[in-house]
Design a protein around this motif. Structure first.
Motif, PDB file in Angstrom:
ATOM      1  N   ASN A 237       0.840  -1.193   0.000  1.00  0.00           N
ATOM      2  CA  ASN A 237       0.000   0.000   0.000  1.00  0.00           C
ATOM      3  C   ASN A 237       0.879   1.248   0.000  1.00  0.00           C
ATOM      4  N   LEU A 238       0.249   2.414  -0.005  1.00  0.00           N
ATOM      5  CA  LEU A 238       0.987   3.673  -0.143  1.00  0.00           C
ATOM      6  C   LEU A 238       1.965   3.898   1.001  1.00  0.00           C
ATOM      7  N   GLU A 239       1.544   3.594   2.235  1.00  0.00           N
ATOM      8  CA  GLU A 239       2.419   3.784   3.393  1.00  0.00           C
ATOM      9  C   GLU A 239       3.630   2.851   3.323  1.00  0.00           C
ATOM     10  N   GLU A 240       3.395   1.625   2.927  1.00  0.00           N
ATOM     11  CA  GLU A 240       4.494   0.659   2.839  1.00  0.00           C
ATOM     12  C   GLU A 240       5.483   1.037   1.737  1.00  0.00           C
ATOM     13  N   LEU A 259      13.715   0.365  -8.947  1.00  0.00           N
ATOM     14  CA  LEU A 259      13.041  -0.330 -10.047  1.00  0.00           C
ATOM     15  C   LEU A 259      11.686  -0.847  -9.594  1.00  0.00           C
ATOM     16  N   PHE A 260      11.624  -1.401  -8.385  1.00  0.00           N
ATOM     17  CA  PHE A 260      10.357  -1.926  -7.871  1.00  0.00           C
ATOM     18  C   PHE A 260       9.362  -0.805  -7.592  1.00  0.00           C
ATOM     19  N   VAL A 261       9.829   0.269  -6.961  1.00  0.00           N
ATOM     20  CA  VAL A 261       8.932   1.386  -6.635  1.00  0.00           C
ATOM     21  C   VAL A 261       8.400   2.029  -7.909  1.00  0.00           C
ATOM     22  N   LEU A 262       9.233   2.139  -8.928  1.00  0.00           N
ATOM     23  CA  LEU A 262       8.770   2.700 -10.196  1.00  0.00           C
ATOM     24  C   LEU A 262       7.685   1.821 -10.805  1.00  0.00           C
ATOM     25  N   ALA A 263       7.829   0.510 -10.666  1.00  0.00           N
ATOM     26  CA  ALA A 263       6.784  -0.397 -11.145  1.00  0.00           C
ATOM     27  C   ALA A 263       5.485  -0.166 -10.384  1.00  0.00           C
ATOM     28  N   CYS A 264       5.593   0.071  -9.078  1.00  0.00           N
ATOM     29  CA  CYS A 264       4.399   0.309  -8.253  1.00  0.00           C
ATOM     30  C   CYS A 264       3.763   1.660  -8.539  1.00  0.00           C
ATOM     31  N   ASP A 265       4.572   2.649  -8.928  1.00  0.00           N
ATOM     32  CA  ASP A 265       4.055   4.006  -9.167  1.00  0.00           C
ATOM     33  C   ASP A 265       3.533   4.195 -10.587  1.00  0.00           C
ATOM     34  N   THR A 266       3.889   3.296 -11.509  1.00  0.00           N
ATOM     35  CA  THR A 266       3.430   3.431 -12.897  1.00  0.00           C
ATOM     36  C   THR A 266       2.508   2.292 -13.330  1.00  0.00           C
ATOM     37  N   GLY A 267       2.624   1.127 -12.688  1.00  0.00           N
ATOM     38  CA  GLY A 267       1.844  -0.036 -13.109  1.00  0.00           C
ATOM     39  C   GLY A 267       2.401  -0.719 -14.334  1.00  0.00           C
ATOM     40  N   PHE A 268       3.611  -0.333 -14.762  1.00  0.00           N
ATOM     41  CA  PHE A 268       4.199  -0.916 -15.971  1.00  0.00           C
ATOM     42  C   PHE A 268       4.833  -2.270 -15.672  1.00  0.00           C
ATOM     43  N   ARG A 269       4.757  -3.152 -16.651  1.00  0.00           N
ATOM     44  CA  ARG A 269       5.445  -4.440 -16.571  1.00  0.00           C
ATOM     45  C   ARG A 269       6.944  -4.218 -16.707  1.00  0.00           C
ATOM     46  N   CYS A 366       4.413  -7.592  -8.780  1.00  0.00           N
ATOM     47  CA  CYS A 366       3.545  -7.045  -7.732  1.00  0.00           C
ATOM     48  C   CYS A 366       3.399  -5.533  -7.879  1.00  0.00           C
ATOM     49  N   GLY A 367       4.305  -4.920  -8.647  1.00  0.00           N
ATOM     50  CA  GLY A 367       4.190  -3.480  -8.881  1.00  0.00           C
ATOM     51  C   GLY A 367       2.904  -3.130  -9.602  1.00  0.00           C
ATOM     52  N   ARG A 368       2.535  -3.928 -10.571  1.00  0.00           N
ATOM     53  CA  ARG A 368       1.298  -3.681 -11.321  1.00  0.00           C
ATOM     54  C   ARG A 368       0.095  -3.837 -10.408  1.00  0.00           C
ATOM     55  N   ARG A 369       0.137  -4.858  -9.551  1.00  0.00           N
ATOM     56  CA  ARG A 369      -0.955  -5.061  -8.596  1.00  0.00           C
ATOM     57  C   ARG A 369      -1.037  -3.906  -7.613  1.00  0.00           C
ATOM     58  N   SER A 370       0.120  -3.439  -7.151  1.00  0.00           N
ATOM     59  CA  SER A 370       0.139  -2.331  -6.197  1.00  0.00           C
ATOM     60  C   SER A 370      -0.427  -1.067  -6.828  1.00  0.00           C
ATOM     61  N   PHE A 371      -0.034  -0.785  -8.074  1.00  0.00           N
ATOM     62  CA  PHE A 371      -0.507   0.424  -8.750  1.00  0.00           C
ATOM     63  C   PHE A 371      -2.023   0.417  -8.895  1.00  0.00           C
ATOM     64  N   ILE A 372      -2.577  -0.664  -9.383  1.00  0.00           N
ATOM     65  CA  ILE A 372      -4.019  -0.738  -9.612  1.00  0.00           C
ATOM     66  C   ILE A 372      -4.787  -0.638  -8.288  1.00  0.00           C
ATOM     67  N   SER A 373      -4.339  -1.378  -7.278  1.00  0.00           N
ATOM     68  CA  SER A 373      -5.030  -1.358  -5.986  1.00  0.00           C
ATOM     69  C   SER A 373      -4.929   0.012  -5.324  1.00  0.00           C
ATOM     70  N   ASN A 374      -3.758   0.645  -5.388  1.00  0.00           N
ATOM     71  CA  ASN A 374      -3.585   1.959  -4.764  1.00  0.00           C
ATOM     72  C   ASN A 374      -4.341   3.052  -5.509  1.00  0.00           C
ATOM     73  N   CYS A 375      -4.417   2.963  -6.837  1.00  0.00           N
ATOM     74  CA  CYS A 375      -5.207   3.931  -7.612  1.00  0.00           C
ATOM     75  C   CYS A 375      -6.682   3.819  -7.254  1.00  0.00           C
ATOM     76  N   PHE A 376      -7.154   2.584  -7.100  1.00  0.00           N
ATOM     77  CA  PHE A 376      -8.551   2.387  -6.722  1.00  0.00           C
ATOM     78  C   PHE A 376      -8.812   2.958  -5.334  1.00  0.00           C
ATOM     79  N   ALA A 377      -7.864   2.771  -4.419  1.00  0.00           N
ATOM     80  CA  ALA A 377      -8.008   3.310  -3.061  1.00  0.00           C
ATOM     81  C   ALA A 377      -8.002   4.838  -3.058  1.00  0.00           C
ATOM     82  N   ARG A 378      -7.310   5.435  -4.009  1.00  0.00           N
ATOM     83  CA  ARG A 378      -7.250   6.898  -4.110  1.00  0.00           C
ATOM     84  C   ARG A 378      -8.511   7.483  -4.728  1.00  0.00           C
TER      85      ARG A 378
END
Length: 414
Positions: A237-240, A259-269, A366-378
């Motif tokens: 999640n965003l805090e983590e 690299l991992f955080v960028l995947a989480c912030d963009t949702g890119f593969r 998991c970056g793609r999953r994090s991006f989609i879930s966090n965008c929905f939460a926002r």
């Protein structure tokens, strides 16, 4: 011309030898398969050993092998313009050519030579065609070629360990059951990997028919059924993510975290992250065409995204996917995100439960999953999320979506 297995009379031990009828023009002859079975374990209608017998797969493979050999001899004669009579096929099966049956061929094809022309075969070389397929071609990716090689290796392991001869015509329901058991229990696959392996095999058989005109592929393969299951969604999640990014990492681990955080912030593969130098940065947005689906993706540039891109001069080819997946687990563990997670997996419909550390389940995907879930939460809508990740498939997107329990509880209480 037809072939069918049948039982001879039981011997003193109550076992009936299995033989194969070859029938043509209302005449027939029989050859022994070399195995015996209790009559109760044999289906007279289908000419196959029932699944109630422990060795039904191997026995049915032996039956098919004899039937195939008989039919190949019959086809050889047909190709050479000779009637595949029971006498001719019987002689060929026994290793002898009936010269009187081949005289007609000599008359038709004899030019200046007096010898019998060679008899060609119509049996397709399964192993040779599989080897060609496994090498891939320039039109497919390296990862796809790896999948083709995995298919070949698994089939060859199955053939060796289970003594199950591979052939296009032998890939019937019994083969499918035996091969599936091998994947699920010998190789310890679960449903998703099993399902993917079956898809790869079907793809190979279709390719063999289309590209090599293989006409002996068993039509039963189109009815093979495998199971797919929803994966447990592991995401940050965003805090983590903030905790992970702001931790005081050394230079080596920093590149894996970035690299991992960028995947989480963009949702890119990962394939799109490695093409970051081709992104178009304009009006506070990242514009790119996704490599896998060719979708048009556009993601807002946050201060953290801008900072990461500046640090690497917009080239995120900082580590291989394999190394990044290995070290990001260590980084997640180091910041304390290592609680136990109960995972449910399935083999066919049987459930298997295991407990894993959360950090051990994290990968770049998991970056793609994090991006989609966090965008929905926002508060982003599904349409907006699809627009950002360059997809039109709402069903596929929902597989990546994880709604936090706290969000559900708070909304219910309000």
């Amino acid at each position: 011309m037809t072939t069918k297995a049948y039982l001879r009379k039981p011997n003193s031990k109550g076992l009936s030898p299995i033989s194969i009828w070859y029938t043509h023009r209302h005449k027939w002859f029989a050859v022994s398969v070399g195995i015996s079975v209790e009559p109760d374990h044999f289906d007279k209608e289908t000419g196959r050993v029932k699944r109630t017998h422990d060795s039904y797969s191997l026995m049915n493979a032996a039956i098919e092998q004899v039937k195939t050999r008989l039919m190949n001899h019959a086809l050889k004669l047909l190709i050479n313009g000779v009637d595949p009579s029971v006498e001719a096929v019987s002689k060929l099966y026994g290793g002898k050519v009936l010269s009187t049956e081949l005289d007609a061929v000599n008359e038709i094809k004899r030019d200046t030579q007096a010898h019998t022309p060679p008899i060609t075969t119509t049996k397709f070389d399964f192993h040779k065609i599989l080897e060609i397929y496994s090498k891939g071609n320039q039109d497919i990716s390296v990862n796809t070629t790896k999948q083709y090689n995995l298919l070949r290796n698994n089939l060859l392991k199955f053939e060796e360990k289970k003594s199950y001869p591979l052939s296009f015509e032998g890939m019937d329901d019994d083969f499918f059951e035996a091969y599936s058991d091998f994947l699920l229990f010998d190789l310890d696959y679960y449903n998703n990997s099993w399902h993917k392996s079956v898809g790869l095999l079907k793809g190979f058989l279709n390719w063999a028919q289309d590209k090599h005109s293989v006409s002996t592929v068993n039509p039963r393969c189109s009815r093979w059924k495998s199971y797919n299951e929803e994966k447990d969604i592991i995401y940050l999640n965003l805090e983590e993510l903030d905790k992970l990014y702001t931790f005081n990492w050394d230079d080596v681990k920093r590149k894996y975290v970035d690299l991992f955080v960028l995947a989480c912030d963009t949702g890119f593969r990962i394939s799109d992250l490695f093409r970051s130098r081709l992104w178009r940065l304009e009006d506070g947005m990242i514009y790119t065409t996704t490599k896998k689906t060719k979708g048009a993706a556009k993601v807002p540039i946050t201060p953290r995204i801008a900072e990461i891109l500046k640090r690497y001069d917009s080239d995120m080819r900082v580590a291989s996917e394999q190394k990044a997946n290995k070290y990001i687990k260590e980084c997640i563990d180091e910041i304390g995100l290592n609680n136990d997670v109960t995972i449910l997996r399935y083999k066919r419909k049987k459930e298997f439960e295991s407990v894993r550390k959360r950090c051990d389940l994290v990968t770049l995907h998991c970056g793609r999953r994090s991006f989609i879930s966090n965008c929905f939460a926002r508060g982003f809508t599904e349409t907006e999320i699809l627009e950002m990740i360059g997809s039109k498939d709402l069903r596929t997107m929902k597989r990546y979506l994880k709604i936090e329990t706290e969000k559900l509880v708070s909304r219910m209480a309000s």
